[in-house]
Design an enzyme around this catalytic site. Structure first.
Site, mmCIF file in Angstrom:
data_model
loop_
_atom_site.group_PDB
_atom_site.id
_atom_site.type_symbol
_atom_site.label_atom_id
_atom_site.label_comp_id
_atom_site.label_asym_id
_atom_site.label_seq_id
_atom_site.Cartn_x
_atom_site.Cartn_y
_atom_site.Cartn_z
ATOM 1 N N ASN A 1 22.563 70.903 56.302
ATOM 2 C CA ASN A 1 22.731 72.096 57.146
ATOM 3 C C ASN A 1 21.401 72.847 57.250
ATOM 4 O OD1 ASN A 1 22.579 74.118 54.923
ATOM 5 N ND2 ASN A 1 24.375 72.996 54.227
ATOM 6 N N LYS B 1 20.513 50.327 55.269
ATOM 7 C CA LYS B 1 20.545 51.114 56.502
ATOM 8 C C LYS B 1 21.669 50.607 57.425
ATOM 9 C CE LYS B 1 17.646 52.509 60.316
ATOM 10 N NZ LYS B 1 16.428 52.237 61.065
ATOM 11 N N ILE C 1 31.025 74.207 43.437
ATOM 12 C CA ILE C 1 30.199 74.451 42.250
ATOM 13 C C ILE C 1 30.531 75.800 41.626
ATOM 14 C CG2 ILE C 1 27.816 74.711 41.409
ATOM 15 C CD1 ILE C 1 27.051 72.772 43.781
ATOM 16 N N ALA D 1 23.476 78.773 47.350
ATOM 17 C CA ALA D 1 23.309 77.486 48.040
ATOM 18 C C ALA D 1 24.365 77.290 49.118
ATOM 19 C CB ALA D 1 23.380 76.344 47.030
HETATM 20 O O1 C5P Z 1 33.707 78.316 50.451
HETATM 21 P P1 C5P Z 1 32.352 78.726 50.930
HETATM 22 O O2 C5P Z 1 31.402 77.574 51.096
HETATM 23 O O3 C5P Z 1 32.352 79.624 52.102
HETATM 24 O O4 C5P Z 1 31.803 79.639 49.727
HETATM 25 C C1 C5P Z 1 30.518 80.094 49.665
HETATM 26 C C2 C5P Z 1 30.122 80.334 48.226
HETATM 27 O O5 C5P Z 1 30.543 79.263 47.385
HETATM 28 C C3 C5P Z 1 28.632 80.391 48.059
HETATM 29 O O6 C5P Z 1 28.363 81.233 46.970
HETATM 30 C C4 C5P Z 1 28.279 78.945 47.786
HETATM 31 O O7 C5P Z 1 27.044 78.819 47.117
HETATM 32 C C5 C5P Z 1 29.434 78.517 46.917
HETATM 33 N N1 C5P Z 1 29.792 77.102 47.034
HETATM 34 C C6 C5P Z 1 29.629 76.248 45.967
HETATM 35 N N2 C5P Z 1 29.995 74.941 46.061
HETATM 36 C C7 C5P Z 1 30.569 74.459 47.189
HETATM 37 C C8 C5P Z 1 30.743 75.316 48.289
HETATM 38 C C9 C5P Z 1 30.362 76.616 48.183
HETATM 39 O O8 C5P Z 1 29.090 76.680 44.930
HETATM 40 N N3 C5P Z 1 30.910 73.207 47.259
#
Ligand code: C5P
Length: 421
Positions: free
Chosen positions: A223, A303, A321, A289
Site C-alpha cells: 500500500n 515468477k 498485530i 503500520a
Molecule cells: O483494522 P485496521 O487495519 O483499520 O486497524 C488499524 C490499526 O491496527 C493500526 O494501528 C494498525 O497498525 C493496526 N494493525 C495491525 N495489524 C494488522 C492490521 C492493523 O497491527 N494486521
C-alpha cells in the site's frame, strides 16, 4: 554530516578565534555550526585579525563580531559579562600558545581572556600551532593546568603544517569540530531526557510503514504508506527520554537519531519481531503500520508466467498485530491508529474496543491535505473507557508536532488514575 540536525535546541556558542593560520578554518566552522542550528557569536583576538577580517565572521555568523574589551560602543551592544552569560559553550578554535598561556595564568588583559574568567559555560580549546611549539614544555604545562581547571582540550591532528614542518599541531577539520560539539549537546540533552523526559525509563516499540506481501519472487501486494507518522513518533518518543525500537516496513526514510530500527517486509515478520520485543520488555506499543490485511495464500516459488486473460490469486487473512499484542498477558500500553475515509470517529471508537487498545488516534484519509504521503496530519484521539479521559482533537499540524502531542496524550493516560473495571 550524518547526525540528526533536528534535536539541537536553541543553544549559543561563543567561538573565539585567536592568531594562527588555522583561523581560516574557523570561517567554515561557523557555517557548520549554523547548519546544525546553533546561534554563533564570534570573538576575535588582535592576532586573529591579522589572519582574517571580522567582517568575514560577521557575515557568516549573522552577528556583530566582538574584538575589544574596553570599547564603550561594543559594550553597549552586548558587553563582555553579558556575552559570558549568553554562552552555552565557549569554543576557542584555533587556540594559540599565547591564549593557552593566558588562560592558564588567569590573565584578563583582553576580551577573550576576560571572557574565559567570566563565563560559567564549559570551555573547549582546539590548540593549533607549530609542532615544536605544541611539544614545548611550557605549552604542555599550560595544557595540563587547563585540563585540571576543567577545560576540554580537543587534540590537534598530526600532518604537514603551514610552516613546512610535519607533526602534531593542526586544528581538526571544521566538520569534525562541529560534529564533536553537536554530539556533546546531544549527549547532554539525552541525559536530561532520560531523567526527566515524559517517557523516561520506558521502552517504546513503534511499527511503521507498509508491509509487503509476496506473490512470487518478483511481485508483491502493498500500500501507499510512507511511514512518516511512525518515524516522527519514534523520534518524539526518543526525545521524551524513551528507549525506542522502530519496526519498519519497506520505506525510504532515515532512521531517527538514537532509535533502534528493525526492518521487516511482511506482516508475519512484523508480528514476529513485535513478539520478540514483548519478550525483551516493552512498556508502550504504538502501531502506526499500515499492515496488509491479507497475504497471498501460496507464494509461487518461481515468477508467475503470463497466461490467459485472468489470474486468480487466493488471499488469506494476515494476523492483526496490535490486537495480538494486546491479548498477551504482559501487555504494554497499546496505541492504535485508524485511517478511515468515512464515519471516522465511529469506526475508530469501535476499533479501540475490538482490539482492546488503551488509546487510538484516527484520521480522515479522504482529506487530500493530510494523512498518508502528506507531511501534515490532523487527528482525534480516544482513550479506553477506564481512563475516563476526554477525546482530544489534534488540529492540522506537521507530523512532528502531532507526534509530540501524541506523546503527551500517552504520558497523560499513563499518569491517569484508571477506574477499576
Ligand atoms: O483494522 P485496521 O487495519 O483499520 O486497524 C488499524 C490499526 O491496527 C493500526 O494501528 C494498525 O497498525 C493496526 N494493525 C495491525 N495489524 C494488522 C492490521 C492493523 O497491527 N494486521
Amino acid at each position: 554530516m550524518s547526525f540528526d540536525l533536528s534535536v539541537i535546541p536553541n543553544k549559543n556558542i561563543v567561538l573565539a578565534v585567536t592568531g594562527g593560520i588555522a583561523a581560516y578554518k574557523s570561517a567554515i566552522l561557523v557555517r557548520r555550526l549554523k547548519d546544525v542550528g546553533f546561534n554563533v557569536r564570534v570573538v576575535m583576538t588582535q592576532g586573529a585579525q591579522a589572519f582574517i577580517t571580522p567582517l568575514t565572521f560577521q557575515a557568516l555568523s549573522g552577528n556583530p563580531v566582538h574584538t575589544e574589551l574596553l570599547n564603550p560602543e561594543a559594550e553597549a551592544g552586548m558587553g563582555h559579562i553579558e556575552l559570558a552569560r549568553w554562552a552555552d559553550l565557549l569554543l576557542v578554535a584555533p587556540a594559540s600558545c599565547n591564549t593557552l598561556a593566558k588562560f592558564a595564568a588567569g590573565l584578563a588583559d583582553d576580551l577573550l581572556s576576560t571572557l574565559y574568567l567570566a563565563t560559567k559555560s564549559p570551555v573547549w580549546v582546539a590548540p593549533a600551532m607549530n609542532q615544536q611549539m605544541w611539544a614545548a614544555k611550557a605549552t604542555q604545562r599550560n595544557l595540563n593546568t587547563l585540563v585540571q581547571d576543567g577545560v576540554h582540550v580537543i587534540m590537534p591532528d598530526a600532518g604537514s603544517q603551514a610552516c613546512g614542518d610535519v607533526g602534531l599541531g593542526r586544528m581538526p577539520e571544521p566538520e569534525d569540530l562541529a560534529r564533536q560539539v553537536t554530539e556533546y549537546f546531544h549527549k547532554a540533552q539525552r541525559a536530561i531526557a532520560e531523567k526527566f523526559g515524559m517517557l523516561a525509563g520506558k521502552h517504546v516499540v513503534v511499527t511503521a510503514g507498509p508491509t509487503r506481501e509476496a506473490m512470487d519472487p518478483v511481485r508483491y501486494i502493498s500500500n501507499h504508506s510512507t511511514g512518516k507518522m511512525g518515524f516522527a513518533l519514534a523520534a518524539a518518543c526518543y526525545a521524551a527520554g524513551a528507549k525506542v525500537t522502530l519496526i519498519a516496513g519497506p520505506v525510504s526514510l532515515d532512521t531517527p537519531n538514537g532509535v533502534r530500527r528493525m526492518n521487516v517486509s511482511s506482516a508475519v515478520q512484523m508480528l514476529d519481531i513485535s513478539m520478540q520485543m514483548l519478550d525483551e520488555g516493552c512498556d508502550i506499543f504504538i502501531a502506526t503500520a499500515a499492515v496488509a490485511d491479507y497475504r497471498v495464500a501460496e507464494v509461487a516459488e518461481h515468477k508467475i508466467k503470463k497466461a490467459g486473460d485472468e489470474l486468480n490469486v487466493s488471499l488469506i487473512k494476515n494476523p492483526d498485530i496490535v490486537a495480538t499484542i494486546a491479548q498477551q498477558q504482559k501487555r504494554p500500553f497499546m496505541v492504535g491508529f485508524a485511517a478511515e475515509t468515512r464515519n471516522v470517529e465511529e469506526y475508530a471508537a469501535g476499533k479501540l474496543v475490538a482490539k482492546k487498545l488503551d488509546m487510538i488516534a484516527c484520521n480522515d484519509v479522504s482529506r487530500a491535505d493530510i494523512g498518508f504521503a502528506s507531511d501534515e496530519n490532523a487527528m482525534i484521539v480516544f482513550f479506553a473507557e477506564q481512563y475516563q479521559m476526554q477525546k482530544r482533537d489534534l488540529e492540522k499540524a506537521s507530523k512532528q508536532e502531532i507526534a509530540q502531542q501524541l506523546v503527551e496524550a500517552i504520558h497523560d493516560a499513563l499518569h491517569h488514575e484508571i477506574e477499576p473495571v
